[in-house]
Scaffold this motif. Structure first.
Motif, short mmCIF file in Angstrom:
data_model
loop_
_atom_site.label_atom_id
_atom_site.label_comp_id
_atom_site.label_asym_id
_atom_site.label_seq_id
_atom_site.Cartn_x
_atom_site.Cartn_y
_atom_site.Cartn_z
N PRO A 174 -55.78 19.73 -97.07
CA PRO A 174 -55.18 19.59 -98.40
C PRO A 174 -53.86 20.36 -98.51
O PRO A 174 -53.64 21.34 -97.79
CB PRO A 174 -56.24 20.16 -99.33
N ALA A 175 -53.00 19.90 -99.41
CA ALA A 175 -51.69 20.52 -99.61
C ALA A 175 -51.49 20.84 -101.08
O ALA A 175 -52.01 20.14 -101.96
CB ALA A 175 -50.59 19.59 -99.11
N VAL A 176 -50.71 21.87 -101.34
CA VAL A 176 -50.41 22.29 -102.71
C VAL A 176 -49.13 21.59 -103.17
O VAL A 176 -48.15 21.51 -102.44
CB VAL A 176 -50.23 23.82 -102.78
N LEU A 177 -49.14 21.07 -104.38
CA LEU A 177 -47.99 20.37 -104.94
C LEU A 177 -46.93 21.35 -105.44
O LEU A 177 -47.21 22.53 -105.65
CB LEU A 177 -48.44 19.48 -106.10
N GLY A 178 -45.73 20.86 -105.66
CA GLY A 178 -44.70 21.66 -106.31
C GLY A 178 -43.54 22.05 -105.43
O GLY A 178 -43.73 22.76 -104.44
N ARG A 179 -42.32 21.63 -105.80
CA ARG A 179 -41.14 21.88 -104.98
C ARG A 179 -40.24 22.98 -105.54
O ARG A 179 -39.28 23.37 -104.90
CB ARG A 179 -40.34 20.58 -104.85
N GLU A 180 -40.55 23.53 -106.71
CA GLU A 180 -39.72 24.58 -107.29
C GLU A 180 -40.60 25.53 -108.11
O GLU A 180 -41.60 25.11 -108.69
CB GLU A 180 -38.62 23.98 -108.17
N ALA A 181 -40.18 26.79 -108.14
CA ALA A 181 -40.98 27.78 -108.86
C ALA A 181 -40.13 28.99 -109.21
O ALA A 181 -39.05 29.22 -108.64
CB ALA A 181 -42.18 28.23 -108.01
N ALA A 182 -40.63 29.78 -110.18
CA ALA A 182 -39.99 31.03 -110.56
C ALA A 182 -41.07 32.09 -110.71
O ALA A 182 -42.18 31.80 -111.15
CB ALA A 182 -39.24 30.86 -111.88
N GLY A 183 -40.75 33.30 -110.31
CA GLY A 183 -41.73 34.37 -110.40
C GLY A 183 -41.15 35.69 -109.94
O GLY A 183 -39.93 35.90 -109.98
#
Length: 310
Positions: free
Chosen positions: A61-70
Motif C-alpha cells: 500500500p501507498a500513502v496519498l498526497g503530493r504536498e504538505a506543510a508542517g
C-alpha cells in the motif's frame, strides 16, 4: 488515530483506506516533517487509479498526497538549509506520502513557512499554485497583453489568474456559469462553457483573439477555442503531446524549486496572492476530501487539517 491515508491497490475509491505504516526515515536531501496540513489534488486520485504507473513506481500500500506543510522533526544527510523545529511546506518525496502524521519532503522543493501564512494555505502552494507560477513564467505575458485560461475556476487557474492580473495582463477564462462571480473577483472575465452558444460568447468576449493561452483542461479544450487562436498566439497546455503538437502548443513544465515556493509564500503573506482554500477537512474525513476533488467541480483548493478533530 491512524497514521496515514492511502490505497492498497490501483483502482477506484473502494481501494482507499487508513493505513498504519512505520514512521518514515529521511534519506539524503530529505526532511521528516510532522504534518499539520496537506493539499488534496486531482493528481492524488489519478495516482490511485494507476494513471501514473508508467513513471511513478510505488510499493503498495501507498500513502496519498503530493504536498504538505508542517514542522521539521528530523533532517536527512546533506540538508543544511533547514533546522529541526522549522515550519515548512513543500513537495513530498517520491510524489506521495502527504496524507500522513509524518511525511518526507524533498529539501530542494521545500521552503520555510512565513508566520503570516497558515499551514493550510502553505500546504496547497507546491502543486497547483506552483504549476500556475511556472505556467505564467513560461508564457511570460506582458502588461497590456491578453491571456485566456482554460479551466480558470480550478486551483491552478485561480492562482494563474491572480498572477497574470497582478502583472497588468488582461485575463479571461472558461468556467462553469455558476463560478462567474468567483472568477470575476479574481480580476478576470469569465466565458461560461456550459449551455449553448459557447463559440458566440467566446468571440464576443475576445473579438481580437488573444496573445496567449494557458490550457489546464486538455482534451477538446483547445479545439473549442479555435476562433481566438490567432497567428503568433503562445499556447501552453496540459494536453497530451499529440494534441499539443496539433495546435502548436508547448507542454507546461514544472520547476517547483525552493526559490519559487519562497516567492509564492511571500506573495500570500503580503496579500498579493490568495490560494483560495475553500474546503478544509479534518484528517478523519480524508475520503470525503478526495471525493470532492475527484468530482471535478471544487471551487479553489481543498486541504486536510491533520490537527483538527470533529
Amino acid at each position: 488515530m491512524p497514521a496515514a491515508y492511502g490505497f492498497t491497490a490501483y483502482g477506484g475509491p473502494e481501494v482507499q483506506r487508513f493505513l498504519d505504516p512505520p514512521r518514515p526515515v529521511p534519506g539524503p536531501g530529505e526532511l521528516l516533517v510532522e504534518v499539520h496540513a496537506a493539499g488534496v489534488n486531482p493528481v492524488d486520485w489519478k495516482v490511485r487509479a494507476g494513471m501514473h504507473r508508467a513513471f511513478l513506481h510505488l510499493d503498495l500500500p501507498a500513502v496519498l498526497g503530493r504536498e504538505a506543510a508542517g514542522v521539521v522533526v528530523r533532517l536527512g544527510e546533506g540538508v543544511d538549509a533547514f533546522a529541526v523545529g522549522d515550519p515548512v511546506f513543500g513537495t513530498t518525496d517520491r510524489g506521495c506520502g502527504g496524507y500522513a502524521r509524518f511525511a518526507l519532503l524533498t529539501a530542494s522543493r521545500t521552503a520555510l513557512k512565513p508566520a503570516e501564512v497558515s499551514f493550510t494555505d502553505a500546504a496547497v502552494l507546491p502543486v497547483a499554485v506552483g504549476t500556475a507560477y511556472d505556467g505564467i513564467a513560461q508564457l511570460a505575458p506582458k502588461a497590456g497583453e491578453s491571456l485566456l485560461i482554460l479551466g480558470i475556476g480550478g486551483g491552478v487557474g485561480v492562482a494563474a489568474a491572480q498572477l497574470a492580473h497582478a502583472a497588468g495582463v488582461s485575463v479571461a477564462g472558461t468556467a462553469a456559469a455558476a463560478k462567474r462571480g468567483f472568477v470575476e473577483s479574481l480580476g478576470a472575465t469569465v466565458i461560461p462553457y456550459d449551455g449553448a452558444a459557447f463559440g458566440e460568447r467566446l468571440r464576443t468576449a475576445l473579438p481580437n483573439g488573444v496573445d496567449a493561452i494557458l490550457d489546464l483542461v486538455g482534451g477538446d479544450a483547445l479545439r473549442s477555442v479555435l476562433p481566438v487562436i490567432s497567428l503568433g498566439c503562445r499556447i501552453l497546455t496540459v494536453a497530451d503531446p499529440e494534441t499539443a503538437a496539433r495546435f502548436g502548443a508547448h507542454p507546461l513544465k514544472r520547476e517547483s524549486t525552493t526559490e519559487t515556493l519562497t516567492e509564492l509564500a511571500r506573495r500570500v503573506a503580503d496579500g498579493r496572492l490568495d490560494p483560495h482554500v475553500r474546503s478544509v477537512f479534518p484528517f478523519e474525513d480524508a475520503e470525503a476530501a478526495l471525493r470532492e476533488v475527484e468530482s471535478g467541480h471544487p471551487w479553489g483548493k481543498v486541504a486536510l487539517d491533520l490537527r483538527a478533530h470533529r
